[in-house]
Scaffold this motif. Structure first.
Motif, PDB file in Angstrom:
ATOM      1  N   LEU A  27      -7.758  -0.293 -10.301  1.00 14.60           N
ATOM      2  CA  LEU A  27      -8.900  -1.216 -10.223  1.00 14.60           C
ATOM      3  C   LEU A  27     -10.206  -0.433 -10.117  1.00 14.60           C
ATOM      4  O   LEU A  27     -11.219  -0.829 -10.682  1.00 14.60           O
ATOM      5  N   TYR A  29       0.779  -1.245   0.000  1.00 13.05           N
ATOM      6  CA  TYR A  29       0.000   0.000   0.000  1.00 13.05           C
ATOM      7  C   TYR A  29       0.811   1.296   0.000  1.00 13.05           C
ATOM      8  O   TYR A  29       0.203   2.369   0.027  1.00 13.05           O
ATOM      9  N   GLY A  70     -12.116  -5.622  -7.136  1.00 10.57           N
ATOM     10  CA  GLY A  70     -11.454  -6.328  -8.243  1.00 10.57           C
ATOM     11  C   GLY A  70     -11.740  -5.668  -9.581  1.00 10.57           C
ATOM     12  O   GLY A  70     -11.587  -4.462  -9.747  1.00 10.57           O
ATOM     13  N   ASN A 127     -14.769 -10.402  -0.726  1.00 10.97           N
ATOM     14  CA  ASN A 127     -14.260 -11.646  -1.309  1.00 10.97           C
ATOM     15  C   ASN A 127     -12.770 -11.496  -1.576  1.00 10.97           C
ATOM     16  O   ASN A 127     -12.359 -10.642  -2.364  1.00 10.97           O
ATOM     17  N   GLU A 128     -11.983 -12.297  -0.910  1.00  9.58           N
ATOM     18  CA  GLU A 128     -10.519 -12.261  -1.055  1.00  9.58           C
ATOM     19  C   GLU A 128      -9.951 -10.874  -0.758  1.00  9.58           C
ATOM     20  O   GLU A 128      -9.202 -10.314  -1.556  1.00  9.58           O
ATOM     21  N   TYR A 153      -0.834  -2.675  -4.613  1.00  9.68           N
ATOM     22  CA  TYR A 153      -2.232  -2.356  -4.904  1.00  9.68           C
ATOM     23  C   TYR A 153      -2.438  -0.935  -5.422  1.00  9.68           C
ATOM     24  O   TYR A 153      -3.535  -0.605  -5.872  1.00  9.68           O
ATOM     25  N   PHE A 168      -3.509 -13.088 -10.300  1.00  9.40           N
ATOM     26  CA  PHE A 168      -4.381 -14.099  -9.699  1.00  9.40           C
ATOM     27  C   PHE A 168      -5.757 -14.041 -10.336  1.00  9.40           C
ATOM     28  O   PHE A 168      -6.129 -13.056 -10.973  1.00  9.40           O
ATOM     29  N   GLY A 223     -12.863  -3.983  -1.801  1.00  9.86           N
ATOM     30  CA  GLY A 223     -11.967  -4.519  -2.827  1.00  9.86           C
ATOM     31  C   GLY A 223     -12.707  -5.141  -3.995  1.00  9.86           C
ATOM     32  O   GLY A 223     -12.827  -6.353  -4.096  1.00  9.86           O
ATOM     33  N   GLU A 261     -12.382   0.791  -2.376  1.00 10.77           N
ATOM     34  CA  GLU A 261     -11.285   0.217  -3.155  1.00 10.77           C
ATOM     35  C   GLU A 261     -10.036   1.073  -2.983  1.00 10.77           C
ATOM     36  O   GLU A 261     -10.079   2.275  -3.183  1.00 10.77           O
ATOM     37  N   THR A 271      -9.840 -14.779  -9.382  1.00 10.43           N
ATOM     38  CA  THR A 271     -10.716 -14.963  -8.223  1.00 10.43           C
ATOM     39  C   THR A 271     -12.045 -15.614  -8.646  1.00 10.43           C
ATOM     40  O   THR A 271     -12.341 -15.701  -9.843  1.00 10.43           O
ATOM     41  N   PRO A 310     -15.217 -14.603  -8.719  1.00  9.16           N
ATOM     42  CA  PRO A 310     -16.093 -13.891  -9.656  1.00  9.16           C
ATOM     43  C   PRO A 310     -15.527 -13.873 -11.084  1.00  9.16           C
ATOM     44  O   PRO A 310     -16.281 -13.763 -12.055  1.00  9.16           O
TER      45      PRO A 310
HETATM   46  C1  LIG Z   1      -7.691 -10.434  -4.600  1.00  8.45           C
HETATM   47  S1  LIG Z   1      -8.541  -9.006  -5.096  1.00  8.45           S
HETATM   48  C2  LIG Z   1     -10.216  -9.549  -5.003  1.00  8.45           C
HETATM   49  C3  LIG Z   1     -11.099  -8.728  -5.869  1.00  8.45           C
HETATM   50  C4  LIG Z   1     -12.581  -9.095  -5.874  1.00  8.45           C
HETATM   51  N1  LIG Z   1     -13.158  -9.039  -4.539  1.00  8.45           N
HETATM   52  C5  LIG Z   1     -12.763 -10.438  -6.488  1.00  8.45           C
HETATM   53  O1  LIG Z   1     -13.098 -11.350  -5.756  1.00  8.45           O
HETATM   54  O2  LIG Z   1     -12.544 -10.566  -7.704  1.00  8.45           O
HETATM   55  C6  LIG Z   1      -8.358  -7.944  -3.711  1.00  8.45           C
HETATM   56  C7  LIG Z   1      -9.123  -6.652  -3.862  1.00  8.45           C
HETATM   57  O3  LIG Z   1      -9.094  -5.951  -2.621  1.00  8.45           O
HETATM   58  C8  LIG Z   1      -8.546  -4.655  -2.813  1.00  8.45           C
HETATM   59  N2  LIG Z   1      -7.891  -4.354  -1.551  1.00  8.45           N
HETATM   60  C9  LIG Z   1      -6.685  -4.800  -1.123  1.00  8.45           C
HETATM   61  N3  LIG Z   1      -6.470  -4.360   0.130  1.00  8.45           N
HETATM   62  C10 LIG Z   1      -7.568  -3.657   0.492  1.00  8.45           C
HETATM   63  C11 LIG Z   1      -7.950  -2.953   1.672  1.00  8.45           C
HETATM   64  N4  LIG Z   1      -7.121  -2.888   2.716  1.00  8.45           N
HETATM   65  N5  LIG Z   1      -9.155  -2.344   1.699  1.00  8.45           N
HETATM   66  C12 LIG Z   1     -10.001  -2.406   0.639  1.00  8.45           C
HETATM   67  N6  LIG Z   1      -9.683  -3.045  -0.510  1.00  8.45           N
HETATM   68  C13 LIG Z   1      -8.486  -3.658  -0.571  1.00  8.45           C
HETATM   69  C14 LIG Z   1      -7.689  -4.807  -4.041  1.00  8.45           C
HETATM   70  O4  LIG Z   1      -7.379  -3.621  -4.676  1.00  8.45           O
HETATM   71  C15 LIG Z   1      -8.555  -5.717  -4.887  1.00  8.45           C
HETATM   72  O5  LIG Z   1      -9.613  -5.022  -5.500  1.00  8.45           O
END
Ligand SMILES: C[S@@+](CC[C@H](N)C(=O)[O-])C[C@H]1O[C@@H](n2cnc3c(N)ncnc32)[C@H](O)[C@@H]1O
Length: 397
Positions: free
Chosen positions: A136, A47, A105, A174-175, A54, A67, A103, A131, A69, A71
């Protein structure tokens, strides 16, 4: 883009970005007296403004990304989730609930969820995406502008922080929890050591240990008391940001449900003696990388989620742990088979049907994502959440 191995910081913008991050990390290591706790390294590697993974514009998701995911694998994931949550939105929240996605994605989950709510004629008051990644966000905006009716797109907005006012609705993550930075620890001579990053003799970064400070020491000793004994050198992670994250989410959620899906385990399985190298890994172009110091800023860093810790944090925040299940059994019980049938029922395209069937296998089979990924739903006053049919693993927490 050529692989980083054959490029230098001067001819490859990605390598230059990583080199700038390493410079700034080295400066922090010196300022901190030669040792930066791993949790701070991970926070910066993911970060650091303009430089972290990210936030630096690196291509992360989908084909060519680091990666893939759920969805991205199939719209059936978001459709099933939305249809399962529909009674909460329609009945408990009277059609006035907001959806807050952490997040987002590529925006696919949001698109699939909203398409399903439209199909089921379930009203919602707004869709918010929190986000951290500027690129993204842009991808989400483009995707949702394309797939949503204009009237719905106008009700989607992006947030930099949690809502300040009390609100009612559904939280989707999610993730995302796996990205919250972790402390890396080692069990050494019967006590907890903290793992951190130092400068090595060649001017690079390497891992080192020191006696664990509080609160890490107490947390690790508690984990050892419950899950030990561990062999000498046992290494794992502890996520200090998890409970504050959930407390902040729960604080202003008057009524609703928080759904977290991620790879993880109940605590006993996470910290079992056999898992002596922990779960921390990097992902770079869909390859798993074991050395977490590889390509700082260019590689995703992630560790599994301790779902017992999520449940404890939920309890402390006044949320009920309503559902805890493996992703495969959850999706199958929450209506995925019927959605699959509807999607392929009268399809004449055999190849598309096969692709959909393969995606379902990937989402649900225990050897794929079915067991490794877990679904947890935390509720505040949501009697309409359909939970009776979902296999109940809460006893394992
Ligand atoms: C592995 S991706 C998953 C994206 C989506 N949820 C999916 O399942 O396709 C992680 C997501 O979380 C965001 N992200 C990472 N750290 C975060 C945080 N601390 N707070 C909010 N979003 C975050 C990333 O930018 C990305 O959009």
């Amino acid at each position: 883009m050529p692989p980083e191995e054959s490029s230098t910081a001067t001819d490859d913008p990605a390598a230059a970005l990583s080199a700038r991050l390493v410079d700034s990390l080295q400066q922090s290591i010196r300022e901190a007296g030669g040792f930066l706790p791993f949790v701070e390294y991970m926070d910066r590697a993911l970060y650091a403004p303009g430089l972290g993974y990210y936030v630096n514009g690196a291509h992360k998701l989908g084909a060519g990304g680091d990666f893939v995911t759920a969805p991205e694998i199939s719209p059936l994931f978001g459709e099933t989730l939305a249809a399962w949550l529909a009674p909460v939105l329609a009945e408990d929240l009277d059609g006035e609930g907001m959806i807050l996605e952490f997040g987002g994605g590529t925006g696919r989950l949001a698109g699939d969820v909203l398409a399903t709510l439209r199909e089921l004629e379930v009203p919602w008051s707004g869709y918010r995406i929190l986000e951290v990644s500027p690129d993204l966000r842009e991808r989400q905006r483009e995707h949702l502008r394309e797939v949503l009716p204009a009237e719905e797109f106008a009700r989607v907005a992006w947030l930099d922080a949690l809502p300040q006012e009390p609100w009612r609705g559904v939280v989707l993550a999610n993730e995302v929890l796996d990205a919250l930075p972790v402390e890396l620890f080692c069990w050494r001579d019967g006590d907890a050591a903290q793992v951190g990053v130092t400068e090595d003799a060649q001017g690079g970064l390497s891992l080192a240990e020191r006696a664990a400070p509080e609160p890490l020491r107490s947390a690790v000793r508690d984990l050892h008391a419950r899950c030990g004994p561990w062999p000498e050198g046992y290494t794992s992670e502890w996520r200090p940001a998890l409970a504050p994250w959930l407390a902040a989410v729960a604080e202003r959620l008057e009524r609703g449900v928080v759904v977290a899906v991620d790879y993880g385990f109940p605590r006993d399985a996470y910290y079992a003696a056999e898992r002596h190298q922990g779960t921390l890994v990097g992902y770079h172009r869909q390859q798993m990388v074991l050395d977490p110091l590889t390509r700082p800023g260019l590689m995703d860093l992630t560790a599994s989620v301790d779902f017992t810790a999520v449940a404890e944090a939920a309890d402390a925040a006044g949320l009920e742990v309503a559902v805890y299940a493996a992703q495969g059994e959850f999706l199958l019980a929450a209506g995925l088979p019927a959605r699959f049938d509807a999607r392929v029922g009268d399809a004449t395209d055999a190849e598309a049907t096969l692709r959909t069937a393969q995606a379902v296998r990937m989402l649900t089979l225990p050897g794929e994502m079915g067991e490794r990924f877990q679904v947890m739903a935390l509720t505040r006053d949501c009697p309409s959440l359909p939970r009776a049919a979902i296999p109940d693993r809460r006893g394992r927490l």
